[in-house]
Scaffold this motif. Structure first.
Motif, PDB file in Angstrom:
ATOM      1  N   ASP A  67      42.755   8.391-104.205  1.00  0.00           N
ATOM      2  CA  ASP A  67      42.786   9.629-103.423  1.00  0.00           C
ATOM      3  C   ASP A  67      42.150   9.399-102.059  1.00  0.00           C
ATOM      4  O   ASP A  67      41.129   8.710-101.946  1.00  0.00           O
ATOM      5  CB  ASP A  67      42.016  10.748-104.148  1.00  0.00           C
ATOM      6  CG  ASP A  67      42.712  11.223-105.412  1.00  0.00           C
ATOM      7  OD1 ASP A  67      43.936  11.014-105.538  1.00  0.00           O
ATOM      8  OD2 ASP A  67      42.016  11.801-106.272  1.00  0.00           O
ATOM      9  N   GLN A  68      42.716   9.995-101.045  1.00  0.00           N
ATOM     10  CA  GLN A  68      42.200   9.836 -99.695  1.00  0.00           C
ATOM     11  C   GLN A  68      41.064  10.818 -99.432  1.00  0.00           C
ATOM     12  O   GLN A  68      41.229  12.028 -99.571  1.00  0.00           O
ATOM     13  CB  GLN A  68      43.311  10.045 -98.669  1.00  0.00           C
ATOM     14  CG  GLN A  68      44.390   9.003 -98.724  1.00  0.00           C
ATOM     15  CD  GLN A  68      45.496   9.277 -97.720  1.00  0.00           C
ATOM     16  OE1 GLN A  68      45.594  10.354 -97.162  1.00  0.00           O
ATOM     17  NE2 GLN A  68      46.325   8.269 -97.504  1.00  0.00           N
ATOM     18  N   LEU A  69      39.936  10.291 -99.023  1.00  0.00           N
ATOM     19  CA  LEU A  69      38.761  11.104 -98.710  1.00  0.00           C
ATOM     20  C   LEU A  69      39.054  12.057 -97.554  1.00  0.00           C
ATOM     21  O   LEU A  69      38.534  13.176 -97.512  1.00  0.00           O
ATOM     22  CB  LEU A  69      37.587  10.181 -98.368  1.00  0.00           C
ATOM     23  CG  LEU A  69      36.237  10.821 -98.128  1.00  0.00           C
ATOM     24  CD1 LEU A  69      35.796  11.650 -99.322  1.00  0.00           C
ATOM     25  CD2 LEU A  69      35.203   9.746 -97.824  1.00  0.00           C
ATOM     26  N   GLU A  70      39.908  11.650 -96.632  1.00  0.00           N
ATOM     27  CA  GLU A  70      40.238  12.465 -95.469  1.00  0.00           C
ATOM     28  C   GLU A  70      40.862  13.809 -95.854  1.00  0.00           C
ATOM     29  O   GLU A  70      40.793  14.768 -95.089  1.00  0.00           O
ATOM     30  CB  GLU A  70      41.165  11.702 -94.522  1.00  0.00           C
ATOM     31  CG  GLU A  70      40.512  10.524 -93.835  1.00  0.00           C
ATOM     32  CD  GLU A  70      40.274   9.314 -94.746  1.00  0.00           C
ATOM     33  OE1 GLU A  70      40.923   9.205 -95.830  1.00  0.00           O
ATOM     34  OE2 GLU A  70      39.418   8.490 -94.394  1.00  0.00           O
ATOM     35  N   LYS A  71      41.442  13.895 -97.054  1.00  0.00           N
ATOM     36  CA  LYS A  71      42.064  15.154 -97.488  1.00  0.00           C
ATOM     37  C   LYS A  71      41.036  16.264 -97.682  1.00  0.00           C
ATOM     38  O   LYS A  71      41.378  17.435 -97.621  1.00  0.00           O
ATOM     39  CB  LYS A  71      42.865  14.947 -98.766  1.00  0.00           C
ATOM     40  CG  LYS A  71      44.133  14.163 -98.548  1.00  0.00           C
ATOM     41  CD  LYS A  71      44.988  14.136 -99.783  1.00  0.00           C
ATOM     42  CE  LYS A  71      46.302  13.445 -99.480  1.00  0.00           C
ATOM     43  NZ  LYS A  71      47.218  13.481-100.613  1.00  0.00           N
ATOM     44  N   ASP A  74      37.523  17.939 -93.950  1.00  0.00           N
ATOM     45  CA  ASP A  74      37.298  19.207 -93.253  1.00  0.00           C
ATOM     46  C   ASP A  74      36.932  20.342 -94.205  1.00  0.00           C
ATOM     47  O   ASP A  74      36.711  21.464 -93.761  1.00  0.00           O
ATOM     48  CB  ASP A  74      38.549  19.592 -92.454  1.00  0.00           C
ATOM     49  CG  ASP A  74      38.805  18.637 -91.299  1.00  0.00           C
ATOM     50  OD1 ASP A  74      37.840  18.009 -90.810  1.00  0.00           O
ATOM     51  OD2 ASP A  74      39.974  18.517 -90.879  1.00  0.00           O
ATOM     52  N   LEU A  75      36.894  20.059 -95.508  1.00  0.00           N
ATOM     53  CA  LEU A  75      36.599  21.097 -96.506  1.00  0.00           C
ATOM     54  C   LEU A  75      35.271  20.860 -97.220  1.00  0.00           C
ATOM     55  O   LEU A  75      34.934  21.577 -98.161  1.00  0.00           O
ATOM     56  CB  LEU A  75      37.738  21.144 -97.541  1.00  0.00           C
ATOM     57  CG  LEU A  75      39.150  21.345 -96.977  1.00  0.00           C
ATOM     58  CD1 LEU A  75      40.192  21.191 -98.073  1.00  0.00           C
ATOM     59  CD2 LEU A  75      39.267  22.697 -96.301  1.00  0.00           C
ATOM     60  N   LEU A  76      34.511  19.863 -96.789  1.00  0.00           N
ATOM     61  CA  LEU A  76      33.265  19.531 -97.480  1.00  0.00           C
ATOM     62  C   LEU A  76      32.260  20.667 -97.465  1.00  0.00           C
ATOM     63  O   LEU A  76      31.438  20.780 -98.376  1.00  0.00           O
ATOM     64  CB  LEU A  76      32.648  18.261 -96.880  1.00  0.00           C
ATOM     65  CG  LEU A  76      33.420  16.975 -97.193  1.00  0.00           C
ATOM     66  CD1 LEU A  76      32.862  15.817 -96.381  1.00  0.00           C
ATOM     67  CD2 LEU A  76      33.385  16.670 -98.675  1.00  0.00           C
ATOM     68  N   ASP A  77      32.336  21.538 -96.468  1.00  0.00           N
ATOM     69  CA  ASP A  77      31.423  22.684 -96.430  1.00  0.00           C
ATOM     70  C   ASP A  77      31.773  23.722 -97.490  1.00  0.00           C
ATOM     71  O   ASP A  77      31.039  24.689 -97.682  1.00  0.00           O
ATOM     72  CB  ASP A  77      31.415  23.317 -95.036  1.00  0.00           C
ATOM     73  CG  ASP A  77      32.771  23.877 -94.636  1.00  0.00           C
ATOM     74  OD1 ASP A  77      33.812  23.394 -95.149  1.00  0.00           O
ATOM     75  OD2 ASP A  77      32.803  24.812 -93.804  1.00  0.00           O
ATOM     76  N   GLN A  78      32.865  23.514 -98.221  1.00  0.00           N
ATOM     77  CA  GLN A  78      33.285  24.421 -99.292  1.00  0.00           C
ATOM     78  C   GLN A  78      33.069  23.806-100.669  1.00  0.00           C
ATOM     79  O   GLN A  78      33.599  24.293-101.662  1.00  0.00           O
ATOM     80  CB  GLN A  78      34.766  24.785 -99.092  1.00  0.00           C
ATOM     81  CG  GLN A  78      35.025  25.478 -97.778  1.00  0.00           C
ATOM     82  CD  GLN A  78      36.496  25.602 -97.456  1.00  0.00           C
ATOM     83  OE1 GLN A  78      37.355  25.573 -98.336  1.00  0.00           O
ATOM     84  NE2 GLN A  78      36.798  25.757 -96.181  1.00  0.00           N
ATOM     85  N   LEU A  79      32.267  22.735-100.725  1.00  0.00           N
ATOM     86  CA  LEU A  79      32.015  22.028-101.981  1.00  0.00           C
ATOM     87  C   LEU A  79      30.518  21.836-102.200  1.00  0.00           C
ATOM     88  O   LEU A  79      29.772  21.594-101.255  1.00  0.00           O
ATOM     89  CB  LEU A  79      32.664  20.640-101.945  1.00  0.00           C
ATOM     90  CG  LEU A  79      34.170  20.572-102.104  1.00  0.00           C
ATOM     91  CD1 LEU A  79      34.691  19.220-101.680  1.00  0.00           C
ATOM     92  CD2 LEU A  79      34.534  20.858-103.554  1.00  0.00           C
ATOM     93  N   SER A  80      30.111  21.890-103.458  1.00  0.00           N
ATOM     94  CA  SER A  80      28.733  21.566-103.818  1.00  0.00           C
ATOM     95  C   SER A  80      28.612  20.186-104.430  1.00  0.00           C
ATOM     96  O   SER A  80      27.523  19.638-104.509  1.00  0.00           O
ATOM     97  CB  SER A  80      28.192  22.592-104.824  1.00  0.00           C
ATOM     98  OG  SER A  80      28.052  23.837-104.195  1.00  0.00           O
TER      99      SER A  80
END
Length: 176
Positions: A67-71, A74-80
């Motif tokens: 899986d590509q980390l780039e996917k 931009d959404l890391l602020d929506q993950l814990s």
């Protein structure tokens, strides 16, 4: 006929073993219940953006080595939590992802190792920014129960987790 049993999996952090608050789920349907869930990449990406924002504290994603980390960059602020899979001891792509999560993307949530988490790579995983481990390897379980993480005391390369500098060389790091 030989009966095979699935090895026990326990959650370990540098502070010791603890109860796992997270459950692996196959789809976003799990979010309708209470709890914290680790979703496959595509299930996470398919969530409505507002659902991702509102469920951040109970939302994690699992990335397979391909899986590509780039996917999700931009959404890391929506993950814990980001769980990185080690399907075999010879597949090290998740090492790179952990280091990039910490150094390039400055992800402050939990980075979890899951799958074939073994004795020898554990100290390196800690230096790369992993802070949670799903452990099922019996040898590693025994060592961690004895509070032995192993590893070498001298490093020649920097990592995501800073090390104190050695006595004479700026590139030499000594394990604390």
């Amino acid at each position: 006929m030989t009966e095979t049993t699935t090895p026990e999996t326990r959650l370990w952090t540098p502070q010791g073993f603890r109860e796992d608050e997270w459950a692996h789920a196959e789809s976003a349907d799990a979010l309708s219940g209470n709890g914290r869930f680790i979703l496959p990449l595509q299930a996470f990406l398919d969530l409505d953006p507002e659902v991702r924002r509102s469920a951040k504290e109970r939302l994690g994603v699992v990335l397979q080595p391909g899986d590509q980390l780039e996917k999700i960059a931009d959404l890391l602020d929506q993950l814990s939590l980001v769980a990185l899979v080690f399907p075999a001891f010879s597949d090290g792509r998740s090492f790179s992802k952990a280091e990039l999560l910490r150094s390039r993307y400055h992800f402050e949530g939990a980075v979890r190792a899951t799958g074939q988490v073994l004795v020898d790579p554990l100290p390196h995983m800690l230096r790369l920014g992993f802070d949670e481990f799903e452990i099922s390897n019996p040898v590693l379980l025994k060592r961690l129960e004895e509070d032995r993480t192993g590893g070498l005391g001298l490093y020649y390369q920097p990592a995501a987790v800073p090390e104190p500098k050695g006595p004479k060389y700026s590139w030499r790091r000594v394990r604390s």
